[in-house]
Design a protein around this motif. Structure first.
Motif, PDB file in Angstrom:
ATOM      1  N   GLY A   1       0.844  -1.191   0.000  1.00  0.00           N
ATOM      2  CA  GLY A   1       0.000   0.000   0.000  1.00  0.00           C
ATOM      3  C   GLY A   1       0.875   1.235   0.000  1.00  0.00           C
ATOM      4  N   ALA A   2       0.606   2.147  -0.896  1.00  0.00           N
ATOM      5  CA  ALA A   2       1.430   3.353  -1.006  1.00  0.00           C
ATOM      6  C   ALA A   2       0.695   4.612  -0.584  1.00  0.00           C
ATOM      7  CB  ALA A   2       1.951   3.504  -2.435  1.00  0.00           C
TER       8      ALA A   2
ATOM      9  N   LEU B   1       5.358   2.408  -5.529  1.00  0.00           N
ATOM     10  CA  LEU B   1       5.070   0.993  -5.751  1.00  0.00           C
ATOM     11  C   LEU B   1       6.028   0.294  -6.703  1.00  0.00           C
ATOM     12  CD1 LEU B   1       1.189   1.312  -6.008  1.00  0.00           C
ATOM     13  CD2 LEU B   1       2.444   0.016  -4.252  1.00  0.00           C
ATOM     14  N   ILE B   2       6.349   0.912  -7.814  1.00  0.00           N
ATOM     15  CA  ILE B   2       7.102   0.219  -8.866  1.00  0.00           C
ATOM     16  C   ILE B   2       8.448  -0.320  -8.391  1.00  0.00           C
ATOM     17  CG2 ILE B   2       8.214   0.484 -11.139  1.00  0.00           C
ATOM     18  CD1 ILE B   2       5.130   0.034 -11.189  1.00  0.00           C
TER      19      ILE B   2
ATOM     20  N   GLU C   1      -5.837   4.227 -12.756  1.00  0.00           N
ATOM     21  CA  GLU C   1      -4.552   4.645 -13.328  1.00  0.00           C
ATOM     22  C   GLU C   1      -3.392   3.875 -12.693  1.00  0.00           C
ATOM     23  OE1 GLU C   1      -1.773   8.710 -13.490  1.00  0.00           O
ATOM     24  OE2 GLU C   1      -3.838   8.842 -12.788  1.00  0.00           O
ATOM     25  N   VAL C   2      -3.425   3.738 -11.385  1.00  0.00           N
ATOM     26  CA  VAL C   2      -2.390   2.992 -10.663  1.00  0.00           C
ATOM     27  C   VAL C   2      -2.514   1.510 -10.983  1.00  0.00           C
ATOM     28  CG1 VAL C   2      -1.493   2.381  -8.378  1.00  0.00           C
ATOM     29  CG2 VAL C   2      -2.254   4.731  -8.837  1.00  0.00           C
TER      30      VAL C   2
ATOM     31  N   VAL D   1      -0.860   0.533 -14.326  1.00  0.00           N
ATOM     32  CA  VAL D   1       0.605   0.526 -14.293  1.00  0.00           C
ATOM     33  C   VAL D   1       1.138  -0.680 -13.523  1.00  0.00           C
ATOM     34  CG1 VAL D   1       2.646   1.788 -13.493  1.00  0.00           C
ATOM     35  CG2 VAL D   1       0.781   3.026 -14.606  1.00  0.00           C
ATOM     36  N   VAL D   2       0.556  -0.959 -12.363  1.00  0.00           N
ATOM     37  CA  VAL D   2       1.089  -2.064 -11.557  1.00  0.00           C
ATOM     38  C   VAL D   2       0.769  -3.425 -12.176  1.00  0.00           C
ATOM     39  CG1 VAL D   2       1.171  -0.691  -9.441  1.00  0.00           C
ATOM     40  CG2 VAL D   2      -0.820  -2.159  -9.872  1.00  0.00           C
ATOM     41  N   LEU D   3      -0.376  -3.559 -12.819  1.00  0.00           N
ATOM     42  CA  LEU D   3      -0.670  -4.812 -13.510  1.00  0.00           C
ATOM     43  C   LEU D   3       0.309  -5.028 -14.656  1.00  0.00           C
ATOM     44  CD1 LEU D   3      -4.568  -4.791 -13.511  1.00  0.00           C
ATOM     45  CD2 LEU D   3      -3.084  -6.412 -12.303  1.00  0.00           C
ATOM     46  N   GLU D   4       0.643  -3.972 -15.362  1.00  0.00           N
ATOM     47  CA  GLU D   4       1.637  -4.080 -16.435  1.00  0.00           C
ATOM     48  C   GLU D   4       3.016  -4.422 -15.878  1.00  0.00           C
ATOM     49  OE1 GLU D   4       1.158  -0.366 -18.528  1.00  0.00           O
ATOM     50  OE2 GLU D   4      -0.657  -1.089 -19.553  1.00  0.00           O
ATOM     51  N   ALA D   5       3.270  -4.082 -14.609  1.00  0.00           N
ATOM     52  CA  ALA D   5       4.547  -4.416 -13.952  1.00  0.00           C
ATOM     53  C   ALA D   5       4.538  -5.838 -13.396  1.00  0.00           C
ATOM     54  CB  ALA D   5       4.839  -3.407 -12.842  1.00  0.00           C
ATOM     55  N   GLY D   6       3.418  -6.546 -13.523  1.00  0.00           N
ATOM     56  CA  GLY D   6       3.360  -7.942 -13.125  1.00  0.00           C
ATOM     57  C   GLY D   6       2.684  -8.257 -11.813  1.00  0.00           C
ATOM     58  N   VAL D   7       1.930  -7.310 -11.264  1.00  0.00           N
ATOM     59  CA  VAL D   7       1.210  -7.551 -10.021  1.00  0.00           C
ATOM     60  C   VAL D   7       0.124  -8.605 -10.258  1.00  0.00           C
ATOM     61  CG1 VAL D   7      -0.472  -6.457  -8.467  1.00  0.00           C
ATOM     62  CG2 VAL D   7       1.716  -5.370  -8.909  1.00  0.00           C
TER      63      VAL D   7
END
Length: 183
Positions: A55-56, A75-76, A99-100, A103-109
């Motif tokens: 959590g950020a 987060l990233i 929006e968040v 980005v985080v799903l694209e980072a593999g979350v």
């Protein structure tokens, strides 16, 4: 049979919670520097955490919203470090912002943990479905300003079941296949 009564439960998993901000509910899981973050992640993994929830931004009563980009910037690096050092660990991100989420799903979350149950930014569910991720839908009534003051009196169990069933139905309609509920 409604969604909450289909009894298709899996084996419970242990989730470690890491708050990447100074304004979280519990001081003990705040990680404000890289060394403490790495140490806490390693300890949680050693204690058999299979999921790490990041959590950020605080959602405690009286907290304020930070810009989405600041949330992403916190987060990233954490996501990347966990993925590089503990690739077997599932990563959950606590956010209600589409929006968040993107980005985080694209980072593999693996999991999006949304305190609003996708009621504040419903497009979040389409992103979860697109990435075949899991979503945690929480029971919550109200918005960020009044969620801690919004009370419906009556049969609380029925109120929570009704709210979560509606959120589950919406998620399923949008193609989300892995839904976890947080009453």
């Amino acid at each position: 049979m409604n969604n909450l009564e289909n009894n298709q439960f899996s084996v419970p998993k242990v989730m470690g919670i890491l708050n990447l901000n100074a304004d979280s509910f519990y001081e003990g899981n705040r990680v404000l520097n890289t060394d403490k973050f790495k140490t806490m992640v390693q300890e949680m993994v050693e204690q058999n955490a299979q999921i790490l929830d990041l959590g950020a931004m605080s959602s405690r009563p009286g907290s304020f919203q930070i810009p989405a980009q600041k949330e992403i910037d916190r987060l990233i690096p954490a996501i990347e470090w966990i993925k590089n050092n503990f690739p077997h660990i599932e990563i959950s991100v606590d956010t209600f912002r589409a929006e968040v989420c993107k980005v985080v799903l694209e980072a593999g979350v693996d999991i999006i943990n949304d305190i609003s149950g996708a009621s504040w930014e419903p497009e979040l569910l389409s992103l979860v479905a697109k990435h075949n991720a899991k979503v945690i839908l929480m029971h919550l009534i109200g918005d960020f300003e009044n969620m801690h003051n919004s009370f419906e009196f009556g049969d609380i169990i029925e109120i929570v079941k009704k709210d979560l069933n509606e959120k589950i139905q919406k998620a399923e309609e949008l193609g989300v296949k892995n839904i976890i509920i947080d009453p």
